[in-house]
Motif scaffolding. Structure first.
Motif, PDB file in Angstrom:
ATOM      1  N   UNK A  22       0.773  -1.205  -0.042  1.00 42.12           N
ATOM      2  CA  UNK A  22       0.099   0.201  -0.125  1.00 42.12           C
ATOM      3  C   UNK A  22       0.918   1.175  -0.138  1.00 42.12           C
ATOM      4  N   UNK A  23       0.490   2.318  -0.890  1.00 42.86           N
ATOM      5  CA  UNK A  23       1.318   3.388  -0.670  1.00 42.86           C
ATOM      6  C   UNK A  23       0.775   4.354   0.354  1.00 42.86           C
ATOM      7  N   UNK A  24       1.667   4.983   0.969  1.00 44.04           N
ATOM      8  CA  UNK A  24       1.568   6.061   2.013  1.00 44.04           C
ATOM      9  C   UNK A  24       1.108   7.463   1.212  1.00 44.04           C
ATOM     10  N   UNK A  25       0.205   8.107   1.665  1.00 45.58           N
ATOM     11  CA  UNK A  25      -0.217   9.556   1.035  1.00 45.58           C
ATOM     12  C   UNK A  25      -0.694  10.388   1.956  1.00 45.58           C
ATOM     13  N   UNK A  26      -0.542  11.702   1.729  1.00 44.46           N
ATOM     14  CA  UNK A  26      -0.638  12.940   2.381  1.00 44.46           C
ATOM     15  C   UNK A  26      -1.953  13.102   3.006  1.00 44.46           C
ATOM     16  N   UNK A  27      -2.188  13.211   4.331  1.00 43.66           N
ATOM     17  CA  UNK A  27      -3.568  13.129   4.966  1.00 43.66           C
ATOM     18  C   UNK A  27      -3.702  11.693   5.738  1.00 43.66           C
ATOM     19  N   UNK A  28      -3.023  10.717   5.306  1.00 41.29           N
ATOM     20  CA  UNK A  28      -3.340   9.361   5.889  1.00 41.29           C
ATOM     21  C   UNK A  28      -2.958   9.470   7.243  1.00 41.29           C
ATOM     22  N   UNK A  29      -3.939   8.659   8.057  1.00 39.32           N
ATOM     23  CA  UNK A  29      -3.967   8.768   9.473  1.00 39.32           C
ATOM     24  C   UNK A  29      -3.799   7.244  10.163  1.00 39.32           C
ATOM     25  N   UNK A  30      -3.388   7.162  11.345  1.00 39.83           N
ATOM     26  CA  UNK A  30      -3.163   5.774  11.840  1.00 39.83           C
ATOM     27  C   UNK A  30      -3.083   6.389  13.511  1.00 39.83           C
ATOM     28  N   UNK A 117      -0.210  11.784  11.488  1.00 42.99           N
ATOM     29  CA  UNK A 117      -0.593  12.169  10.201  1.00 42.99           C
ATOM     30  C   UNK A 117       0.224  12.529   9.063  1.00 42.99           C
ATOM     31  N   UNK A 118       0.417  11.874   8.145  1.00 41.28           N
ATOM     32  CA  UNK A 118       1.081  12.182   7.020  1.00 41.28           C
ATOM     33  C   UNK A 118       1.119  13.525   6.461  1.00 41.28           C
ATOM     34  N   UNK A 119       2.132  14.466   6.558  1.00 37.37           N
ATOM     35  CA  UNK A 119       2.083  15.765   6.072  1.00 37.37           C
ATOM     36  C   UNK A 119       2.767  16.087   4.900  1.00 37.37           C
ATOM     37  N   UNK A 120       3.750  15.353   4.473  1.00 33.23           N
ATOM     38  CA  UNK A 120       4.733  15.371   3.336  1.00 33.23           C
ATOM     39  C   UNK A 120       5.293  14.332   2.935  1.00 33.23           C
ATOM     40  N   UNK A 121       5.650  14.113   1.700  1.00 36.94           N
ATOM     41  CA  UNK A 121       6.518  12.825   1.273  1.00 36.94           C
ATOM     42  C   UNK A 121       7.433  13.363   0.371  1.00 36.94           C
ATOM     43  N   UNK A 144       8.032  14.164  13.091  1.00 35.79           N
ATOM     44  CA  UNK A 144       8.986  13.016  12.808  1.00 35.79           C
ATOM     45  C   UNK A 144       9.069  12.873  11.465  1.00 35.79           C
ATOM     46  N   UNK A 145      10.242  12.355  11.107  1.00 36.65           N
ATOM     47  CA  UNK A 145      10.578  11.862   9.760  1.00 36.65           C
ATOM     48  C   UNK A 145      10.931  10.461   9.672  1.00 36.65           C
ATOM     49  N   UNK A 146      10.331   9.567   8.674  1.00 39.12           N
ATOM     50  CA  UNK A 146      10.634   8.168   8.693  1.00 39.12           C
ATOM     51  C   UNK A 146      11.288   7.876   7.279  1.00 39.12           C
ATOM     52  N   UNK A 147      12.169   6.812   6.989  1.00 39.22           N
ATOM     53  CA  UNK A 147      12.224   6.470   5.718  1.00 39.22           C
ATOM     54  C   UNK A 147      11.214   5.378   5.566  1.00 39.22           C
ATOM     55  N   UNK A 148      10.480   5.426   4.442  1.00 39.92           N
ATOM     56  CA  UNK A 148       9.250   4.365   4.208  1.00 39.92           C
ATOM     57  C   UNK A 148       9.907   2.929   3.944  1.00 39.92           C
ATOM     58  N   UNK A 149       9.086   2.248   4.275  1.00 37.26           N
ATOM     59  CA  UNK A 149       9.330   0.541   3.734  1.00 37.26           C
ATOM     60  C   UNK A 149       9.663   0.728   2.256  1.00 37.26           C
ATOM     61  N   UNK A 150      10.518  -0.108   1.723  1.00 38.28           N
ATOM     62  CA  UNK A 150      10.916   0.003   0.166  1.00 38.28           C
ATOM     63  C   UNK A 150       9.686  -0.053  -0.560  1.00 38.28           C
ATOM     64  N   UNK A 151       8.642  -0.949  -0.428  1.00 40.52           N
ATOM     65  CA  UNK A 151       7.481  -1.372  -1.112  1.00 40.52           C
ATOM     66  C   UNK A 151       6.556  -0.143  -1.314  1.00 40.52           C
ATOM     67  N   UNK A 152       6.628   0.903  -0.377  1.00 41.63           N
ATOM     68  CA  UNK A 152       6.016   2.102  -0.336  1.00 41.63           C
ATOM     69  C   UNK A 152       6.716   3.214  -1.016  1.00 41.63           C
ATOM     70  N   UNK A 153       7.954   3.026  -1.217  1.00 42.92           N
ATOM     71  CA  UNK A 153       8.821   4.149  -1.788  1.00 42.92           C
ATOM     72  C   UNK A 153       8.395   4.351  -3.352  1.00 42.92           C
ATOM     73  N   UNK A 154       8.475   5.614  -3.655  1.00 43.16           N
ATOM     74  CA  UNK A 154       8.071   5.935  -5.204  1.00 43.16           C
ATOM     75  C   UNK A 154       9.524   5.552  -5.983  1.00 43.16           C
ATOM     76  N   UNK A 155       9.552   4.681  -7.118  1.00 46.59           N
ATOM     77  CA  UNK A 155      10.449   4.486  -7.796  1.00 46.59           C
ATOM     78  C   UNK A 155      10.608   5.240  -8.868  1.00 46.59           C
TER      79      UNK A 155
END
Length: 155
Positions: A22-30, A117-121, A144-155
């Motif tokens: 699943x791709x992360x997107x701005x506005x996504x919350x958990x 909540x994702x603010x920026x990618x 916070x800033x995280x490095x996304x899991x590889x499957x979620x990163x834009x290639x």
């Protein structure tokens, strides 16, 4: 039981994970909720060596402005790590940076809601706003800033 088995038992819960791919997107919350007991605070103090009586001694805490034992701030922050590592972005993300504040205390026995909540990618990094609160009382907030899991990163 050993201290480590007690810690594993206290910290384990059935936390769902992000759907693989699943791709992360701005506005996504958990989020997740947790109630810290006196035993959680004692185990954290034992593990880290932070035996400040403000966290562990009710008589001492009663003599302070807080009037009762306060949960360690870093233990509260651990909830954000749980949200990021298990829900969003999920397994495989790497926590790289944080800036946090503790505007109010969290007392033992209060139910705290940890939200992200994702603010920026940008490239492989997600910038996420985080908050921990008890009803209308904010006990921790920041970014916070995280490095996304590889499957979620834009290639």
């Amino acid at each position: 039981r050993t201290m480590w088995s007690q810690v594993r038992t206290l910290l384990s819960s059935s936390i769902p994970t992000t759907v693989a791919g699943a791709r992360l997107h701005v506005g996504q919350r958990a989020s997740l909720t947790k109630v810290f007991s006196a035993r959680h605070v004692e185990l954290f103090a034992e593990l880290t060596g932070d035996t400040n009586p403000l966290h562990l001694d009710a008589a001492y805490a009663a003599s302070t402005a807080f009037e009762a034992p306060v949960v360690h701030g870093v233990l509260i922050n651990g909830l954000i790590s749980a949200v990021l590592g298990t829900r969003m972005p999920g397994p495989g993300c790497v926590f790289l940076y944080q800036e946090i504040r503790f505007p109010a205390p969290l007392f033992i026995g209060e139910e705290v809601l940890a939200e992200a909540e994702v603010r920026k990618i940008k490239m492989s990094f997600a910038f996420i706003g985080v908050t921990c609160s008890v009803k209308d009382k904010v006990v921790m907030e920041g970014e916070v800033m995280v490095m996304m899991p590889e499957e979620q990163q834009l290639k």
